[in-house]
Design an enzyme around this catalytic site. Sequence first.
Site, mmCIF file in Angstrom:
data_model
loop_
_atom_site.group_PDB
_atom_site.id
_atom_site.type_symbol
_atom_site.label_atom_id
_atom_site.label_comp_id
_atom_site.label_asym_id
_atom_site.label_seq_id
_atom_site.Cartn_x
_atom_site.Cartn_y
_atom_site.Cartn_z
ATOM 1 N N SER A 20 -58.055 -97.992 59.364
ATOM 2 C CA SER A 20 -57.867 -99.434 59.560
ATOM 3 C C SER A 20 -56.507 -99.784 60.170
ATOM 4 O O SER A 20 -56.455 -100.616 61.084
ATOM 5 C CB SER A 20 -58.063 -100.185 58.242
ATOM 6 O OG SER A 20 -59.413 -100.094 57.831
ATOM 7 N N LYS A 68 -62.382 -103.277 45.188
ATOM 8 C CA LYS A 68 -63.186 -104.377 45.745
ATOM 9 C C LYS A 68 -63.708 -105.342 44.671
ATOM 10 O O LYS A 68 -63.783 -106.533 44.891
ATOM 11 C CB LYS A 68 -64.355 -103.817 46.567
ATOM 12 C CG LYS A 68 -63.907 -103.141 47.858
ATOM 13 C CD LYS A 68 -65.098 -102.654 48.675
ATOM 14 C CE LYS A 68 -64.624 -101.920 49.922
ATOM 15 N NZ LYS A 68 -65.735 -101.500 50.781
ATOM 16 N N ASP A 105 -68.262 -106.024 55.042
ATOM 17 C CA ASP A 105 -69.007 -104.746 55.090
ATOM 18 C C ASP A 105 -70.484 -105.011 55.380
ATOM 19 O O ASP A 105 -71.150 -104.207 56.039
ATOM 20 C CB ASP A 105 -68.919 -104.011 53.738
ATOM 21 C CG ASP A 105 -67.583 -103.308 53.546
ATOM 22 O OD1 ASP A 105 -66.902 -103.009 54.544
ATOM 23 O OD2 ASP A 105 -67.229 -103.059 52.372
ATOM 24 N N GLY A 132 -73.473 -97.164 44.851
ATOM 25 C CA GLY A 132 -72.214 -97.844 44.550
ATOM 26 C C GLY A 132 -72.034 -99.090 45.405
ATOM 27 O O GLY A 132 -73.008 -99.741 45.804
ATOM 28 N N ALA A 134 -70.979 -99.563 48.552
ATOM 29 C CA ALA A 134 -71.487 -99.561 49.933
ATOM 30 C C ALA A 134 -73.000 -99.776 49.928
ATOM 31 O O ALA A 134 -73.543 -100.502 50.774
ATOM 32 C CB ALA A 134 -71.130 -98.241 50.619
ATOM 33 N N GLU A 158 -79.801 -94.096 36.162
ATOM 34 C CA GLU A 158 -79.543 -95.459 35.657
ATOM 35 C C GLU A 158 -78.797 -96.306 36.693
ATOM 36 O O GLU A 158 -78.970 -97.525 36.748
ATOM 37 C CB GLU A 158 -78.798 -95.426 34.309
ATOM 38 C CG GLU A 158 -77.384 -94.903 34.334
ATOM 39 C CD GLU A 158 -77.296 -93.391 34.095
ATOM 40 O OE1 GLU A 158 -78.276 -92.671 34.396
ATOM 41 O OE2 GLU A 158 -76.243 -92.943 33.633
ATOM 42 N N TYR A 218 -67.192 -91.792 57.555
ATOM 43 C CA TYR A 218 -66.683 -91.520 58.898
ATOM 44 C C TYR A 218 -65.510 -90.559 58.785
ATOM 45 O O TYR A 218 -64.831 -90.523 57.760
ATOM 46 C CB TYR A 218 -66.211 -92.813 59.595
ATOM 47 C CG TYR A 218 -65.136 -93.531 58.813
ATOM 48 C CD1 TYR A 218 -65.482 -94.502 57.869
ATOM 49 C CD2 TYR A 218 -63.789 -93.224 58.974
ATOM 50 C CE1 TYR A 218 -64.516 -95.141 57.127
ATOM 51 C CE2 TYR A 218 -62.810 -93.860 58.234
ATOM 52 C CZ TYR A 218 -63.180 -94.822 57.312
ATOM 53 O OH TYR A 218 -62.219 -95.444 56.568
ATOM 54 N N GLY A 239 -70.123 -93.731 60.103
ATOM 55 C CA GLY A 239 -69.733 -95.069 59.661
ATOM 56 C C GLY A 239 -68.691 -95.748 60.527
ATOM 57 O O GLY A 239 -68.203 -96.819 60.156
#
Length: 269
Positions: A20, A68, A105, A132, A134, A158, A218, A239
């Site tokens: 980033s 996040k 995202d 999760g 993503a 679960e 990625y 990605g």
Amino acid sequence: MTRPPGRLVLLGHPVGHSLSPAFQNAALRCAGVPLEYVALDVAPADLAGTLLALRGARAAGNVTIPHKVAVLRACTEVTPVAARAGAVNTFWTRDDGALAGDNTDVAGFAAAVRDLLGRAPDRGQVAVLGCGGAAAAVLVAAESWQGGALRLWSRRAEAAHELAARFRVVAHPHESMAAAITGAALVINATPIGMSGDALPCPLEWLDPGAAVLDLVYRRGETAFVRAARARGHIAADGLTMLLEQGALAFERWFGVAPDRAAMRASVA
Ligand code: NAP
């Protein structure tokens, strides 16, 4: 109307691997913005104090693992997409000093799918490995697709059941990875497998011959999953497109204008 940010940061732990800063700084240079986007490695125990200081500096930025959900909770106002995903990856400080959050995202993932397939897939023909944050972004995007329910698989059954319960209409948990993948037209890796090393998230023999592969992971030179799938004749992408697009959309939230996407991509080519 919110004034432009006083600082731009990436919050994560760790953040050393992130691309980033490279592409956001390329976008800032192209736009003539005299700011540097800086990656901050923030331990979970230090997040609240860091956010307080950043609000004082009228900062904006991005959020990555593991912050996040915590940043979503720290925001005074979040977009409906961030609320649905249960995570914030983009934030800014409002003029009144409060934190606002979004989740780019989701749209970044949707752009990566369009780039790979040229269209939105039928939900029932999509397998998602990993359950999760993503994967949650994938499911929010899939709410605007047609047909059936995505096949969710997680190494902890679960986790797949919990995520499917949040997205009842568009997702269905599978206990067996083979059952999730068999017959899927698109297989999405939403686990971290492949970030380092050449492990694959699933056996390639389980992919249908016509299946496409989208690896949300990625790394420079692409992931082993993408390279191996392509070698067997599958269309495949990593990605990077999702990453660049979520970053470009974040830039639009901060500055109200679109960044130079070609310059962003060139900076990490
Ligand atoms: P996360 O919330 O930690 O979820 C990871 C998921 O993968 C969990 O279901 C986890 O299962 C599972 N998992 C972890 N290690 C595994 C293994 N060895 N075998 C099988 N399953 C495993 O992480 P995330 O935020 O969803 O991110 C997942 C990946 O997506 C990361 O590598 C990240 O780099 C990538 N990502 C890319 C972009 C992009 O812009 N391209 C954006 C977001 C994320 P447990 O719950 O059992 O641990």
